[in-house]
Scaffold this active site. Structure first.
Site, PDB file in Angstrom:
ATOM      1  N   SER A 132      43.710  47.289  36.976  1.00 39.78           N
ATOM      2  CA  SER A 132      42.780  46.681  37.923  1.00 39.78           C
ATOM      3  C   SER A 132      42.262  45.347  37.410  1.00 39.78           C
ATOM      4  O   SER A 132      43.028  44.409  37.225  1.00 39.78           O
ATOM      5  CB  SER A 132      41.645  47.660  38.223  1.00 39.78           C
ATOM      6  OG  SER A 132      40.796  47.167  39.223  1.00 39.78           O
TER       7      SER A 132
ATOM      8  N   ASP B 293      40.458  41.810  43.665  1.00 42.76           N
ATOM      9  CA  ASP B 293      40.564  42.111  42.241  1.00 42.76           C
ATOM     10  C   ASP B 293      42.040  42.197  41.843  1.00 42.76           C
ATOM     11  O   ASP B 293      42.932  41.947  42.652  1.00 42.76           O
ATOM     12  CB  ASP B 293      39.791  43.382  41.880  1.00 42.76           C
ATOM     13  CG  ASP B 293      40.348  44.643  42.511  1.00 42.76           C
ATOM     14  OD1 ASP B 293      41.164  44.548  43.451  1.00 42.76           O
ATOM     15  OD2 ASP B 293      39.975  45.742  42.059  1.00 42.76           O
TER      16      ASP B 293
ATOM     17  N   ASP C   1      44.346  44.479  41.188  1.00 41.47           N
ATOM     18  CA  ASP C   1      45.318  45.310  41.910  1.00 41.47           C
ATOM     19  C   ASP C   1      45.067  45.284  43.412  1.00 41.47           C
ATOM     20  O   ASP C   1      45.688  46.039  44.162  1.00 41.47           O
ATOM     21  CB  ASP C   1      45.328  46.741  41.380  1.00 41.47           C
ATOM     22  CG  ASP C   1      43.984  47.447  41.488  1.00 41.47           C
ATOM     23  OD1 ASP C   1      42.951  46.762  41.550  1.00 41.47           O
ATOM     24  OD2 ASP C   1      43.956  48.693  41.495  1.00 41.47           O
TER      25      ASP C   1
ATOM     26  N   ASP D 289      42.816  46.251  45.483  1.00 46.03           N
ATOM     27  CA  ASP D 289      42.293  47.341  46.306  1.00 46.03           C
ATOM     28  C   ASP D 289      40.824  47.121  46.663  1.00 46.03           C
ATOM     29  O   ASP D 289      40.266  47.831  47.484  1.00 46.03           O
ATOM     30  CB  ASP D 289      42.489  48.702  45.634  1.00 46.03           C
ATOM     31  CG  ASP D 289      41.751  48.845  44.310  1.00 46.03           C
ATOM     32  OD1 ASP D 289      41.261  47.833  43.781  1.00 46.03           O
ATOM     33  OD2 ASP D 289      41.696  49.987  43.802  1.00 46.03           O
TER      34      ASP D 289
END
Length: 452
Positions: free
Chosen positions: A98, A242, A244, A246
């Site tokens: 992340s 961010d 990743d 999500d």
């Protein structure tokens, strides 16, 4: 004896590569994932970190050795992996850390239909198997190994998201998107394709070393470039993702941050217009405005603990149409109860483009209170400090306490929550009140106790 507690967290696997974990360990995780889920087929995706392809391939080898057929979808965002898990009906694994720095990597795992795998839903069992096999050696391969194949689901993911939000009639909008060199740079061009948007792309080059800034838009220093570009170009809004992709964070036409609670309230109102009377989930640190807006729009607000596994459990239990967290995670029943910042971003674009006011005016009705933001304090004794806060406020007239998640102290015109970090010796304070002076007073009084 192998102990993986330093990398197996409450919801995922996360640590420094290769010092804390590596490809041989990832292979064992793949085998254990298949063993615990009983899957005969799985899907795997990964982000742009240099270590991600090798770790994903090793996981696939371990899964195939246990007899599972593996579909590799390659570079993707975490919510694209959830889309693959939901649409294909397969358990999934996403390789990402992340917003963590470049040397980190991790695995977010889910069961078929994007159902979460956390400590109580399989992750502890996976950890125990990997620890045992690390000490005793991996089990014998299955009699018949699974296959490993590839599939590109990006276009289908984009089509699915666009089918959930009608953007065809919106006015043209100029939007700046800061992908932070993360997976938003891969997904945004496909998702936004064909929409009446003028896209100004910041840091869309996939680069797991994050050369411009950390891919964590909740930290104010990481949206400075986005804010400046919005102001310079006269854009209608800015969106940051961010690492990743999500989570999404929004700034208005003035470059000012829009509270994730305001976004939660805005999207909740839109979802309730489509699904009258539905339940909406919010965690215990979202603004008072969220349950107020939900009730005003005929919905039923349900408050829960912070963390995606708790939100997803409540989504499933209540049949909620939507859920939001103050960390800018947004969950949708139409997306297998999984979190997708991209779908939340599309809702914001549809809401803004469907009327003539600027975003600052549109969100003002959803942003009704003054807030402190999250304030972290390093403490040696989390339990003792929480007990001290409870003792200080317990019994005061007009004040209620609850311990759903840490400690929440509520009065008529203010509240604050203090909760411990799962991974660090921190207490996290969030406070809200009807005016800024009251927030400052409540914040300072709570911090004085927290910091002793």
């Amino acid at each position: 004896m192998t102990d993986l507690s330093h990398i197996v967290k409450a919801y995922d696997v996360r640590g420094v590569v290769p010092t804390q974990w590596d490809e041989p360990l990832s292979e064992l995780f793949g085998a254990a994932f298949v063993e615990v889920t009983g899957a005969d087929a799985i899907v795997i995706g990964h982000d742009m970190r240099p270590s991600s392809p090798g770790l994903a391939t090793a996981f696939a080898r371990g899964a195939a050795a246990r007899g599972a057929d593996v579909t590799l979808i390659g570079l993707c965002s975490t919510d694209e992996l959830y889309f693959a898990s939901g649409s294909l009906g397969l358990p999934g694994a996403m390789f990402t850390a992340s917003h963590n720095p470049a040397q980190y990597n991790g695995i977010k795992m889910c069961r078929a239909g994007a159902a979460p795998v956390g400590q109580d839903t399989g992750l502890a069992d996976i950890r125990a198997l990997v620890e045992r096999w690390s000490d005793e050696g991996a089990p014998e391969p299955a009699a018949t190994s699974g296959t490993i194949g590839e599939r590109d689901v990006l276009a289908d993911y984009g089509s699915h998201l666009r089918s959930l939000v009608d953007l065809t009639a919106i006015r043209p909008l100029k939007v700046v998107v800061d992908a932070g060199n993360g997976m938003g740079g891969h997904t945004v061009p496909t998702v936004f394709a064909g929409l009446p948007l003028e896209l100004d792309a910041l840091y869309f080059e996939l680069d797991g070393s994050f050369p411009h800034h950390e891919a964590n838009p909740l930290d104010p220093k990481n949206i400075v470039d986005l804010q400046a570009r919005v102001r310079e170009t006269g854009a209608d809004l800015g969106i940051a993702f961010d690492g990743d992709a999500d989570r999404c964070f929004v700034v208005d036409e003035n470059g000012d941050p829009v509270s994730p609670s305001a976004i939660t309230a805005l999207v909740a109102a839109r979802e309730l217009a489509k699904h009258p009377g539905s339940t909406v989930i919010h965690n215990c640190i979202t603004s008072w405005s969220v349950p107020e807006v939900v009730k005003e729009n005929g919905g039923a607000p349900v408050r829960t603990r912070v963390g995606h596994s708790f939100i997803k459990e409540e989504m499933a239990r209540t049949g909620a149409v939507f859920g939001g967290e103050h960390s800018a995670h947004y969950y949708f029943r139409d997306f297998w109860n999984a979190d997708t910042g991209m779908l939340a971003a599309l809702h914001v674009l549809a809401a803004l483009g469907g009327q003539d006011r600027p975003l600052s005016q549109l969100v003002a009705e959803y942003d009704r209170y003054a807030a402190s933001g999250e304030i972290n304090s390093t403490v040696d004794d989390q339990t003792g400090r929480l007990a001290a806060i409870k003792a200080a406020y317990e019994g005061r007239e007009g004040i209620t306490l609850d311990e759903l998640d840490g400690l929440t102290v509520t009065a008529d015109d203010w509240w604050f929550n203090v909760r411990p970090s799962n991974t660090e010796p921190l207490l996290r304070l969030n406070a809200e009140a009807r005016d800024a002076d009251t927030v400052a007073r409540v914040r300072d009084e709570a911090l004085a106790i927290i910091r002793g």
